[in-house]
Design a protein around this motif. Structure first.
Motif, mmCIF file in Angstrom:
data_model
loop_
_atom_site.group_PDB
_atom_site.id
_atom_site.type_symbol
_atom_site.label_atom_id
_atom_site.label_comp_id
_atom_site.label_asym_id
_atom_site.label_seq_id
_atom_site.Cartn_x
_atom_site.Cartn_y
_atom_site.Cartn_z
ATOM 1 N N THR A 138 9.417 -13.101 13.618
ATOM 2 C CA THR A 138 10.130 -12.393 14.689
ATOM 3 C C THR A 138 9.357 -12.321 15.995
ATOM 4 N N VAL A 139 8.040 -12.232 15.927
ATOM 5 C CA VAL A 139 7.243 -12.107 17.158
ATOM 6 C C VAL A 139 6.701 -13.454 17.609
ATOM 7 N N LEU A 140 6.144 -14.222 16.674
ATOM 8 C CA LEU A 140 5.552 -15.509 17.046
ATOM 9 C C LEU A 140 6.549 -16.657 17.001
ATOM 10 N N GLY A 141 7.725 -16.401 16.433
ATOM 11 C CA GLY A 141 8.757 -17.435 16.385
ATOM 12 C C GLY A 141 8.454 -18.576 15.440
ATOM 13 N N PHE A 142 7.641 -18.335 14.425
ATOM 14 C CA PHE A 142 7.306 -19.391 13.473
ATOM 15 C C PHE A 142 8.518 -19.689 12.593
ATOM 16 N N ASP A 143 8.902 -20.957 12.515
ATOM 17 C CA ASP A 143 10.076 -21.321 11.725
ATOM 18 C C ASP A 143 9.759 -22.337 10.633
ATOM 19 N N GLY A 144 8.480 -22.426 10.279
ATOM 20 C CA GLY A 144 8.081 -23.340 9.212
ATOM 21 C C GLY A 144 8.269 -22.723 7.836
ATOM 22 N N ILE A 185 0.865 -1.181 0.000
ATOM 23 C CA ILE A 185 0.000 0.000 0.000
ATOM 24 C C ILE A 185 0.900 1.228 0.000
ATOM 25 N N GLY A 186 0.758 2.074 -0.991
ATOM 26 C CA GLY A 186 1.516 3.327 -1.026
ATOM 27 C C GLY A 186 3.021 3.181 -1.177
ATOM 28 N N GLY A 187 3.463 2.096 -1.799
ATOM 29 C CA GLY A 187 4.881 1.959 -2.094
ATOM 30 C C GLY A 187 5.739 1.407 -0.969
ATOM 31 N N GLY A 188 5.153 1.099 0.184
ATOM 32 C CA GLY A 188 5.917 0.531 1.297
ATOM 33 C C GLY A 188 6.059 -0.977 1.151
ATOM 34 N N ALA A 189 6.355 -1.626 2.275
ATOM 35 C CA ALA A 189 6.465 -3.079 2.268
ATOM 36 C C ALA A 189 5.098 -3.700 2.026
ATOM 37 N N SER A 190 5.090 -4.869 1.428
ATOM 38 C CA SER A 190 3.828 -5.545 1.136
ATOM 39 C C SER A 190 3.193 -6.071 2.419
ATOM 40 N N GLU A 191 1.871 -6.246 2.382
ATOM 41 C CA GLU A 191 1.164 -6.858 3.509
ATOM 42 C C GLU A 191 1.748 -8.239 3.788
ATOM 43 N N ALA A 192 2.040 -8.988 2.721
ATOM 44 C CA ALA A 192 2.589 -10.331 2.878
ATOM 45 C C ALA A 192 3.914 -10.289 3.637
ATOM 46 N N HIS A 193 4.773 -9.349 3.279
ATOM 47 C CA HIS A 193 6.078 -9.232 3.939
ATOM 48 C C HIS A 193 5.916 -8.874 5.419
ATOM 49 N N LEU A 194 5.040 -7.926 5.718
ATOM 50 C CA LEU A 194 4.834 -7.507 7.103
ATOM 51 C C LEU A 194 4.268 -8.641 7.948
ATOM 52 N N MET A 195 3.336 -9.411 7.372
ATOM 53 C CA MET A 195 2.766 -10.536 8.113
ATOM 54 C C MET A 195 3.805 -11.629 8.344
ATOM 55 N N ALA A 196 4.610 -11.924 7.327
ATOM 56 C CA ALA A 196 5.653 -12.938 7.483
ATOM 57 C C ALA A 196 6.667 -12.516 8.532
ATOM 58 N N ASP A 197 7.025 -11.240 8.535
ATOM 59 C CA ASP A 197 7.969 -10.724 9.527
ATOM 60 C C ASP A 197 7.409 -10.889 10.937
ATOM 61 N N TYR A 198 6.125 -10.591 11.111
ATOM 62 C CA TYR A 198 5.486 -10.747 12.422
ATOM 63 C C TYR A 198 5.474 -12.222 12.838
ATOM 64 N N ALA A 199 5.153 -13.104 11.897
ATOM 65 C CA ALA A 199 5.109 -14.537 12.207
ATOM 66 C C ALA A 199 6.469 -15.046 12.675
#
Length: 199
Positions: A100-106, A84-98
């Motif tokens: 770095t925050v949730l510790g998902f390593d799959g 949205i608006g030239g920033g990071a994609s929603e997909a990238h932000l969600m993957a980063d949260y999964a």
């Protein structure tokens, strides 16, 4: 006193209705496919900031808990949503949260071009061809809409749809009536057979 009692009854009725409607949506257009491999598709929500917003964080949590729900051995999580608006994609932000925050390593795959739910589904189809089961994680109404779109675009893949862990009683209870009202509006284009609750 009578007015207060009436308001209380109406409030409880609204909460019960919100739970019931969201529960039905979470069980519509899903089956009981078996197999060892699955894909969990997590749909993004507009996210102009540099970290995942509240809705996307919840969707990621629903997606990750959907991975462990059935104990599948070969699961990939597909985060879908463009920038949205030239920033990071929603997909990238969600993957980063999964990660770095949730510790998902799959296994994580990103689909970063979509701007609509129809495009989400169209663009993840190539990533779903070889899996036995498909889960779509979002708010129940939105996930149902996406399942209906998969059914329209690729009925063969829609046969592999199973329920994601995106509805839990008591979760977001206070806002579920509002989500239900919004869901009724967003689902108005679906046909009756696209709202069918699985037995």
């Amino acid at each position: 006193m009578r007015r207060r009692t009436g308001l209380a009854v109406a409030g409880v009725a609204a909460l019960v209705w919100g739970e019931w409607v969201n529960s039905r949506w979470s069980r519509a257009l899903v089956g009981h496919s078996g197999g060892a491999s699955e894909a969990v598709v997590v749909l993004g929500y507009r996210n102009p900031q540099t970290t995942a917003n509240l809705i996307n964080r919840w969707r990621v949590r629903a997606g990750i808990r959907s991975v462990v729900a059935d104990g599948a051995h070969e699961t990939r999580v597909i985060f879908s949503g463009g920038a949205i608006g030239g920033g990071a994609s929603e997909a990238h932000l969600m993957a980063d949260y999964a990660k770095t925050v949730l510790g998902f390593d799959g296994t994580v795959l990103l689909e970063e071009q979509s701007a609509t739910t129809w495009e989400n589904i169209a663009n993840v189809i190539p990533l779903l061809e070889d899996v036995d089961r498909i889960k779509i994680a979002s708010q129940p109404a939105h996930a149902l809409k996406a399942r209906a779109y998969l059914r329209r675009q690729r009925p063969d893949l829609a046969e592999r749809l199973v329920r994601a862990d995106d509805y839990r009683p008591g979760e977001w209870t206070v806002v579920k009536p509002l989500l239900a009202l919004y869901g009724l509006w967003t689902l108005r284009g679906l046909k009756a057979d696209e709202r069918k609750v699985s037995s």
